[in-house]
Design an enzyme around this catalytic site. Sequence first.
Site, short mmCIF file in Angstrom:
data_model
loop_
_atom_site.label_atom_id
_atom_site.label_comp_id
_atom_site.label_asym_id
_atom_site.label_seq_id
_atom_site.Cartn_x
_atom_site.Cartn_y
_atom_site.Cartn_z
N GLY A 220 0.82 -1.21 0.00
CA GLY A 220 0.00 0.00 0.00
C GLY A 220 0.84 1.25 0.00
O GLY A 220 2.05 1.18 0.20
N PRO A 222 2.55 4.86 1.11
CA PRO A 222 3.20 5.25 2.36
C PRO A 222 2.20 5.86 3.34
O PRO A 222 1.29 6.56 2.93
CB PRO A 222 4.21 6.32 1.94
N THR A 224 -0.08 4.46 5.23
CA THR A 224 -1.42 3.91 5.40
C THR A 224 -1.51 2.99 6.60
O THR A 224 -2.57 2.46 6.89
CB THR A 224 -1.85 3.13 4.15
N GLY A 225 -0.41 2.77 7.29
CA GLY A 225 -0.47 1.98 8.50
C GLY A 225 0.07 0.57 8.38
O GLY A 225 -0.33 -0.31 9.15
N GLU A 442 -7.69 33.02 -8.48
CA GLU A 442 -8.42 32.06 -7.63
C GLU A 442 -9.92 32.13 -7.89
O GLU A 442 -10.59 31.10 -7.95
CB GLU A 442 -8.12 32.31 -6.15
N1 LIG Z 1 -5.28 2.87 9.87
C1 LIG Z 1 -4.68 3.65 10.77
N2 LIG Z 1 -5.23 3.82 11.99
C2 LIG Z 1 -4.66 4.61 12.89
N3 LIG Z 1 -3.51 5.27 12.70
C3 LIG Z 1 -2.91 5.17 11.51
C4 LIG Z 1 -3.46 4.34 10.50
N4 LIG Z 1 -2.66 4.41 9.44
C5 LIG Z 1 -1.64 5.21 9.76
N5 LIG Z 1 -1.79 5.69 11.00
C6 LIG Z 1 -0.89 6.61 11.68
O1 LIG Z 1 0.17 6.91 10.79
C7 LIG Z 1 1.42 6.54 11.36
C8 LIG Z 1 2.33 6.00 10.30
O2 LIG Z 1 1.86 4.78 9.84
P1 LIG Z 1 2.81 3.60 9.41
O3 LIG Z 1 4.21 3.90 9.74
O4 LIG Z 1 2.26 2.34 9.91
O5 LIG Z 1 2.64 3.67 7.85
P2 LIG Z 1 3.33 2.76 6.75
O6 LIG Z 1 2.24 2.34 5.85
O7 LIG Z 1 4.15 1.74 7.38
O8 LIG Z 1 4.18 3.84 6.00
P3 LIG Z 1 5.55 3.64 5.23
O9 LIG Z 1 5.23 2.88 4.00
O10 LIG Z 1 5.91 5.07 4.96
O11 LIG Z 1 6.47 2.96 6.17
C9 LIG Z 1 1.10 5.55 12.43
O12 LIG Z 1 2.01 5.60 13.46
C10 LIG Z 1 -0.27 6.01 12.91
O13 LIG Z 1 -0.16 7.03 13.87
ZN LIG Z 2 -4.46 28.11 -10.01
#
Ligand SMILES: Nc1ncnc2c1ncn2[C@@H]1O[C@H](COP(=O)(O)OP(=O)(O)OP(=O)(O)O)[C@@H](O)[C@H]1O
Ligand SMILES: [Zn+2]
Length: 638
Positions: A220, A222, A224-225, A442
């Site tokens: 997924g 970046p 997205t958790g 704008e």
């Molecule tokens: N579904 C979610 N629910 C709650 N918090 C979220 C969620 N998705 C992201 N976050 C918040 O965003 C922060 C960063 O998410 P995370 O590091 O897991 O993303 P990632 O997908 O691993 O990103 P990357 O690909 O950049 O490593 C988390 O610490 C959390 O605070």
């Molecule tokens: Zn414009």
Amino acid sequence: MKMDQNQNPSPQNNNENGPKNKQPILMLLICIMVVMFLVNLLTMTMQGGSGEIKYSEFVDLLEQGKVQEVQIKGETLRVTLKEQQRMGVKKEVYTVLSEDKTDLVKRLERAGVNDYYTEKPNVVMEILFSLISLIVPIVLMFFLLNMLFRRMNKNGGMMGGVGKSKAKAYVQKETGITFKDVAGQDEAKESLQEVVDFLHNPGKYTAIGAKLPKGALLVGPPGTGKTLLAKAVAGEAHVPFFSLSGSDFVEMFVGVGASRVRDLFEEAKKNAPCIIFIDEVDAIGKSRDSRFGGNDEREQTLNQLLAEMDGFDTSKGLLILAATNRPEVLDPALLRPGRFDRRVIVDRPDLKGRISILKVHAKNVSLDETVDLEGIALATSGAVGSDLANMVNEAAILAVKNGRQAVSQKDLLEAVEVVLVGKEKKDRILSKEERKIVSYHEVGHALVSALQKDSEPVQKITIVPRTMGALGYVMHVPEEEKFLNTRKELEAMLVGYLGGRAAEEIVFDTVTTGAANDIEQATKIARAMITQYGMSDRFGLMGLAESQNQYLDGRSMLNCGDSTATEIDHEVMKLLKKSYDEAKRLLSENREALDKIAEFLIQKETITGKEFMKIFHEIKGIKEPTEEVAAVEAEIKE
Ligand SMILES: Nc1ncnc2c1ncn2[C@@H]1O[C@H](COP(=O)(O)OP(=O)(O)OP(=O)(O)O)[C@@H](O)[C@H]1O
Ligand SMILES: [Zn+2]
């Protein structure tokens, strides 16, 4: 627009071979250098800085009785004179023997110089010298190279033990994070729930003969958790969490990455049941196909990873999770059954997802009664979890800054803008003329949107510059979340994007650099309509581009011949021109509204969508005595 606040695993201890071990080498080196220096100095002073003399001169000196001692070394004579130099050191000269040695001996005996000898001890010294002069540069080189390698290879010394993993995995005994902490992402959680169950009681599955999964790949965009989900799996299963980023494996030296993989698995096996999490797995798992650029080190690392994945016994409860946002570049071997055979999509959250993510993060924040998280979620289409987490935090900071006890909806909306377009840049003072141009630009966008029925309602227009570069902008908020766009909507979007530039041209009869971003966006949409969405009459349904990385910026690559590419460019130009003409037409026909609203915006700097619509309706003579408008009127009068 993404503001990454990732908590990337940081290597816990990566300098166990640090400065301490360097010191003995350093000391030794300094000693050698000092000794060399002293020896040199000594021989220098012993030679007394004297030079070579002719043999005849030597004979004269001898006959004058000035010679005290002679060393015969092959053809060279080292002659110590009786005459003293500074600090009681005898003067020395050299000469080359130019008669028969027996004659010299006779001559010496005649002169009464008994101290002559053919030198032997110096042979040892000479060997020692040449040895030192050979060893020192080597030691020096070794030392310098070692330092260089260390620098290039921040996690491990080449010389300090190639095989040992310096990139220690980041280990958490208990992550303390559960699925409750991950909002939205229901499908992902569901499929990971099974994995948790495997870890809980592997026996249940092996008893029937089911093979346990070895790994799951979280895919997924970046933020997205993905990391959060992996931690939640470990938290739910109450097992330790080993995490390492793919880029930690990739080193300058062939073999280092592979040995790190070996170490990581060894360590993890000792701690099983546990979870290994490899973030950015694409850094090692890139296809070995040379299309993506071959690399021996990476290949070895990948091969080691594949071997380790094949090698371990799943019934021990070892599970590998990996995350990537570029699944298309991964080596197919990684995705084969028995490796990362499960693919869990962790996509951008939809409206429902965003609402629940906002709720999770707002849980620990005091909110006042004006807050409507749904409204915020509607305004943040496309935002990912980390953006939303960031927005809530930003809003809380704003509330504190304004001396309030609780976060209001206004704080949240402001925070959305801070995350999307940056902070207000109060110190950027635009000239009067520039403000006028920006204002018309704008309003041009907003008015064109309002005049077309397939575009999103305007939420706000502002000409307060922002830190991320915008001199002004129009914020749209859709009435509902959209997953599909019709051709009409995309066309309306194109006209909307070009409305700013159209206003500049109509009003000032000149154009500015302010439309650069609009032009970029419009071109992207036009190109996608033609090459990907089958929305051009010229090419019909022919797919002309391949999407490259769906989860990053959604870039696509043309997939057609050169002549077709040229035709596509023509088609894109045509579409943009048509849209621009349409924008100009709309604005020319509504010049009065354009002027009025732009004037109003110059005065107020920021106007709401409602204010905008009100003036618009007044001018158009549309009577719309809704309650809302009446309320706004009252508000404006105040
Ligand atoms: N579904 C979610 N629910 C709650 N918090 C979220 C969620 N998705 C992201 N976050 C918040 O965003 C922060 C960063 O998410 P995370 O590091 O897991 O993303 P990632 O997908 O691993 O990103 P990357 O690909 O950049 O490593 C988390 O610490 C959390 O605070
Ligand atoms: Zn414009």
